[in-house]
Design a protein around this motif. Structure first.
Motif, PDB file in Angstrom:
ATOM      1  N   THR A 157       0.838  -1.201   0.000  1.00 40.53           N
ATOM      2  CA  THR A 157       0.000   0.000   0.000  1.00 40.53           C
ATOM      3  C   THR A 157       0.868   1.243   0.000  1.00 40.53           C
ATOM      4  O   THR A 157       0.596   2.209  -0.710  1.00 40.53           O
ATOM      5  CB  THR A 157      -0.938   0.008   1.228  1.00 40.53           C
ATOM      6  OG1 THR A 157      -1.668  -1.205   1.263  1.00 40.53           O
ATOM      7  CG2 THR A 157      -1.874   1.189   1.195  1.00 40.53           C
ATOM      8  N   ASP A 171       3.962   1.558  -1.165  1.00 40.93           N
ATOM      9  CA  ASP A 171       4.594   1.708  -2.484  1.00 40.93           C
ATOM     10  C   ASP A 171       3.597   2.228  -3.514  1.00 40.93           C
ATOM     11  O   ASP A 171       3.936   3.086  -4.338  1.00 40.93           O
ATOM     12  CB  ASP A 171       5.193   0.381  -2.949  1.00 40.93           C
ATOM     13  CG  ASP A 171       6.403  -0.037  -2.133  1.00 40.93           C
ATOM     14  OD1 ASP A 171       6.992   0.844  -1.468  1.00 40.93           O
ATOM     15  OD2 ASP A 171       6.747  -1.234  -2.140  1.00 40.93           O
ATOM     16  N   ALA A 172       2.355   1.730  -3.471  1.00 33.28           N
ATOM     17  CA  ALA A 172       1.333   2.183  -4.425  1.00 33.28           C
ATOM     18  C   ALA A 172       1.005   3.655  -4.194  1.00 33.28           C
ATOM     19  O   ALA A 172       0.816   4.417  -5.155  1.00 33.28           O
ATOM     20  CB  ALA A 172       0.079   1.329  -4.300  1.00 33.28           C
ATOM     21  N   MET A 173       0.967   4.080  -2.948  1.00 37.10           N
ATOM     22  CA  MET A 173       0.663   5.473  -2.658  1.00 37.10           C
ATOM     23  C   MET A 173       1.832   6.384  -3.029  1.00 37.10           C
ATOM     24  O   MET A 173       1.629   7.506  -3.474  1.00 37.10           O
ATOM     25  CB  MET A 173       0.286   5.642  -1.184  1.00 37.10           C
ATOM     26  CG  MET A 173      -1.063   5.015  -0.859  1.00 37.10           C
ATOM     27  SD  MET A 173      -1.494   5.162   0.863  1.00 37.10           S
ATOM     28  CE  MET A 173      -2.081   6.824   0.908  1.00 37.10           C
ATOM     29  N   GLU A 177       3.790   6.004  -5.532  1.00 41.02           N
ATOM     30  CA  GLU A 177       3.770   6.199  -6.975  1.00 41.02           C
ATOM     31  C   GLU A 177       2.855   7.356  -7.364  1.00 41.02           C
ATOM     32  O   GLU A 177       3.054   8.006  -8.393  1.00 41.02           O
ATOM     33  CB  GLU A 177       3.301   4.923  -7.681  1.00 41.02           C
ATOM     34  CG  GLU A 177       4.289   3.792  -7.620  1.00 41.02           C
ATOM     35  CD  GLU A 177       3.737   2.521  -8.243  1.00 41.02           C
ATOM     36  OE1 GLU A 177       2.640   2.561  -8.837  1.00 41.02           O
ATOM     37  OE2 GLU A 177       4.400   1.485  -8.131  1.00 41.02           O
ATOM     38  N   LEU A 178       1.846   7.620  -6.546  1.00 42.93           N
ATOM     39  CA  LEU A 178       0.866   8.660  -6.868  1.00 42.93           C
ATOM     40  C   LEU A 178       1.211  10.023  -6.283  1.00 42.93           C
ATOM     41  O   LEU A 178       0.647  11.032  -6.697  1.00 42.93           O
ATOM     42  CB  LEU A 178      -0.522   8.226  -6.371  1.00 42.93           C
ATOM     43  CG  LEU A 178      -1.060   6.920  -6.981  1.00 42.93           C
ATOM     44  CD1 LEU A 178      -2.340   6.530  -6.287  1.00 42.93           C
ATOM     45  CD2 LEU A 178      -1.271   7.090  -8.478  1.00 42.93           C
ATOM     46  N   CYS A 179       2.102  10.060  -5.292  1.00 47.98           N
ATOM     47  CA  CYS A 179       2.419  11.363  -4.682  1.00 47.98           C
ATOM     48  C   CYS A 179       3.893  11.422  -4.319  1.00 47.98           C
ATOM     49  O   CYS A 179       4.597  10.412  -4.325  1.00 47.98           O
ATOM     50  CB  CYS A 179       1.546  11.598  -3.454  1.00 47.98           C
ATOM     51  SG  CYS A 179       1.836  10.451  -2.113  1.00 47.98           S
ATOM     52  N   ASP A 239      -2.876  10.437   4.944  1.00 50.19           N
ATOM     53  CA  ASP A 239      -3.026   9.787   3.636  1.00 50.19           C
ATOM     54  C   ASP A 239      -3.655   8.407   3.812  1.00 50.19           C
ATOM     55  O   ASP A 239      -3.256   7.622   4.678  1.00 50.19           O
ATOM     56  CB  ASP A 239      -1.674   9.641   2.935  1.00 50.19           C
ATOM     57  CG  ASP A 239      -1.160  10.976   2.418  1.00 50.19           C
ATOM     58  OD1 ASP A 239      -1.987  11.887   2.250  1.00 50.19           O
ATOM     59  OD2 ASP A 239       0.057  11.096   2.203  1.00 50.19           O
TER      60      ASP A 239
END
Length: 144
Positions: free
Chosen positions: A7, A9-11, A13-15, A22
């Motif tokens: 989770t 790492d995925a977040m 990538e977006l910010c 968050d």
């Protein structure tokens, strides 16, 4: 809030960077940040009714001489509306005040006071009453 590695790492990538808020539902995040809890209006209303009733009964309907001259200063839920803390003040000269006698008189007539409160309010169960006695001048009061 602790995030697992996937989770996080995925977040990322977006910010650019992660903050404490968050991934948290904004409705839940801001819910805990509200101001102080709302006052319980029903409990405050019950406190006023109890204060008026006990003050009226103490002003002349009790047959106990130890309770003449007492007036209700405040009533508060302790800890909730099922138990009320009644603070009474003695309007006597400091030399005539004996806290033990007044507390004994209140303890002996607690049942009659609770019955009067039960008759005055519309609830299934009348609250139990606990009393705190304040003297006319606490520094000068005699404690026997």
């Amino acid at each position: 809030m602790t995030l697992d590695k996937r989770t996080r790492d995925a977040m990322l990538e977006l910010c650019g960077q992660l903050h404490d808020d968050d991934g948290v539902d904004p409705r839940e995040f801001f819910k805990s940040g509200r101001g102080p809890r709302k006052t319980d209006h029903k409990a405050q209303q019950l406190c006023r009714q109890v204060a008026e009733t006990v003050d009226q009964v103490l002003s002349g309907e009790m047959g106990d001489d130890r309770l003449i001259g007492l007036r209700v200063a405040s009533v508060q839920p302790a800890p909730d509306a099922s138990r009320m803390l009644v603070t009474v003040v003695a309007d006597w000269a400091p030399d005539d005040f004996c806290r033990a006698e007044v507390e004994g008189g209140l303890h002996a007539s607690a049942g009659r006071l609770r019955a009067a409160v039960a008759a005055a309010i519309t609830r299934r169960k009348a609250p139990t009453l606990a009393f705190v006695v304040l003297g006319p001048h606490p520094q000068e009061a005699r404690h026997d």
